[in-house]
Design a protein around this motif. Structure first.
Motif, short mmCIF file in Angstrom:
data_model
loop_
_atom_site.label_atom_id
_atom_site.label_comp_id
_atom_site.label_asym_id
_atom_site.label_seq_id
_atom_site.Cartn_x
_atom_site.Cartn_y
_atom_site.Cartn_z
N GLN A 28 23.61 96.79 40.23
CA GLN A 28 23.37 98.02 39.24
C GLN A 28 22.64 97.29 38.13
N PRO A 29 21.70 96.77 38.28
CA PRO A 29 20.71 95.95 37.11
C PRO A 29 20.30 96.88 36.19
N LYS A 30 19.69 98.04 36.41
CA LYS A 30 19.37 99.17 35.12
C LYS A 30 20.72 99.54 34.22
N ARG A 31 21.82 99.39 34.94
CA ARG A 31 22.98 99.81 34.07
C ARG A 31 23.06 98.55 32.96
N TYR A 32 22.92 97.46 33.24
CA TYR A 32 23.16 96.49 32.29
C TYR A 32 22.11 95.78 31.65
N ALA A 33 20.86 95.92 32.03
CA ALA A 33 19.66 95.13 31.68
C ALA A 33 19.40 95.32 30.27
N ASP A 34 19.47 96.53 29.51
CA ASP A 34 19.04 96.73 28.04
C ASP A 34 20.43 96.93 27.55
N SER A 35 21.34 96.40 27.84
CA SER A 35 22.71 96.45 26.79
C SER A 35 22.48 95.94 25.56
N ASP A 36 21.53 95.10 25.20
CA ASP A 36 21.42 94.66 23.99
C ASP A 36 20.23 95.25 23.35
N LEU A 37 19.72 96.05 23.73
CA LEU A 37 18.52 96.93 23.13
C LEU A 37 18.79 97.43 21.82
N ALA A 38 18.24 97.15 20.88
CA ALA A 38 18.59 97.74 19.55
C ALA A 38 17.68 98.91 19.24
N ILE A 39 18.39 99.84 18.48
CA ILE A 39 17.81 101.35 18.08
C ILE A 39 17.10 101.98 19.16
N HIS A 40 17.72 102.07 20.30
CA HIS A 40 17.14 102.48 21.62
C HIS A 40 15.71 102.13 22.09
N GLY A 41 15.02 101.07 21.50
CA GLY A 41 13.82 100.59 21.84
C GLY A 41 12.92 101.07 21.02
N VAL A 42 13.30 101.87 19.80
CA VAL A 42 12.32 102.19 18.94
C VAL A 42 12.10 101.13 18.00
N CYS A 43 10.78 101.03 17.60
CA CYS A 43 9.99 99.97 16.80
C CYS A 43 10.60 100.11 15.30
N PRO A 44 11.39 98.77 14.96
CA PRO A 44 12.24 98.92 13.80
C PRO A 44 11.09 98.97 12.29
N VAL A 45 9.89 98.55 12.72
CA VAL A 45 8.92 98.40 11.73
C VAL A 45 8.48 99.98 11.30
N CYS A 46 8.11 100.68 12.34
CA CYS A 46 7.73 102.06 12.31
C CYS A 46 8.88 102.57 11.55
N ARG A 47 10.12 102.57 12.06
CA ARG A 47 11.26 103.46 11.66
C ARG A 47 11.48 103.14 10.16
N SER A 48 11.55 101.87 9.87
CA SER A 48 11.77 101.17 8.35
C SER A 48 10.65 101.62 7.29
N ASP A 49 9.34 101.50 7.74
CA ASP A 49 8.47 101.48 6.70
C ASP A 49 7.60 102.81 6.72
N HIS A 50 7.80 103.58 7.91
CA HIS A 50 7.07 104.85 8.03
C HIS A 50 8.01 105.98 8.30
N ASP A 51 9.12 105.59 8.38
CA ASP A 51 10.04 106.80 8.99
C ASP A 51 9.81 107.67 10.29
N LEU A 52 9.16 106.61 11.20
CA LEU A 52 8.67 107.49 12.32
C LEU A 52 9.44 106.62 13.63
N ASP A 53 9.90 107.41 14.49
CA ASP A 53 10.28 106.74 15.64
C ASP A 53 9.51 106.58 16.80
N VAL A 54 8.86 105.67 16.74
CA VAL A 54 7.88 105.15 17.79
C VAL A 54 8.38 104.20 18.77
N GLU A 55 8.43 104.32 20.06
CA GLU A 55 8.78 103.47 21.08
C GLU A 55 8.19 102.14 21.08
N GLY A 56 8.87 101.01 21.25
CA GLY A 56 8.40 99.66 21.45
C GLY A 56 7.95 99.42 22.83
#
Length: 164
Positions: A101-129
């Motif tokens: 079941q690789p999909k179950r584990y592959a992104d266990s370390d993915l921060a903020i559900h894959g949202v770009c932290p720069v977009c979120r912090s600087d622009h208050d937008l949730d843009v998928e990375g």
């Protein structure tokens, strides 16, 4: 110890699927861990794209963390590559569970559900990375929508990872 992969070269392992002993004089620190590379060519490759060669979650076994909530270092002899990412596991059973079941584990370390932290912090937008624009920081995988945002993050990662 912060020496990764028992001193074996991650570039050789990922590129050739063979184990080669690294050299202390060809070492580099990445995400709080030390890697020994087999030679100057491997060191240059690692420096150019460390996220390709450093194991996911800074070398922790993703299965142990996801299933048992335990932080256990993975071992070189139980390695696997899935979708261009390098993983190490605590034992053969953990690797087998990942392979089933690789999909179950592959992104266990993915921060903020894959949202770009720069977009979120600087622009208050949730843009998928994207998987193409990524880096690891403090054992977490961060994805970015543009290479520029990745570079901004690398210049000041704590600005984007610490709560205001």
């Amino acid at each position: 110890s912060n020496l990764m992969l028992d001193g074996n070269c991650p570039v050789t392992l990922v590129d050739t699927k063979k184990i080669a002993t690294g050299k202390p004089e060809c070492s580099i620190e990445y995400d709080g861990r030390t890697y020994w590379l087999a030679g100057p060519n491997e060191l240059a490759k690692f420096e150019h794209d460390p996220d390709r060669y450093a194991p996911a979650m800074s070398g922790l076994c993703v299965v142990s963390l996801a299933d048992d909530a335990r932080k256990v270092d993975g071992l070189t002899r139980f390695a696997a590559i899935y979708r261009g990412r390098f993983y190490v596991f605590a034992n053969s059973e953990q690797r087998r569970r990942f392979q089933i079941q690789p999909k179950r584990y592959a992104d266990s370390d993915l921060a903020i559900h894959g949202v770009c932290p720069v977009c979120r912090s600087d622009h208050d937008l949730d843009v998928e990375g994207t998987a193409e624009h990524r880096t690891t920081f403090d054992g977490q995988l961060y994805r970015f929508d543009t290479p520029e945002h990745r570079h901004m993050f690398l210049a000041a990662p704590r600005h984007y990872t610490e709560a205001p």
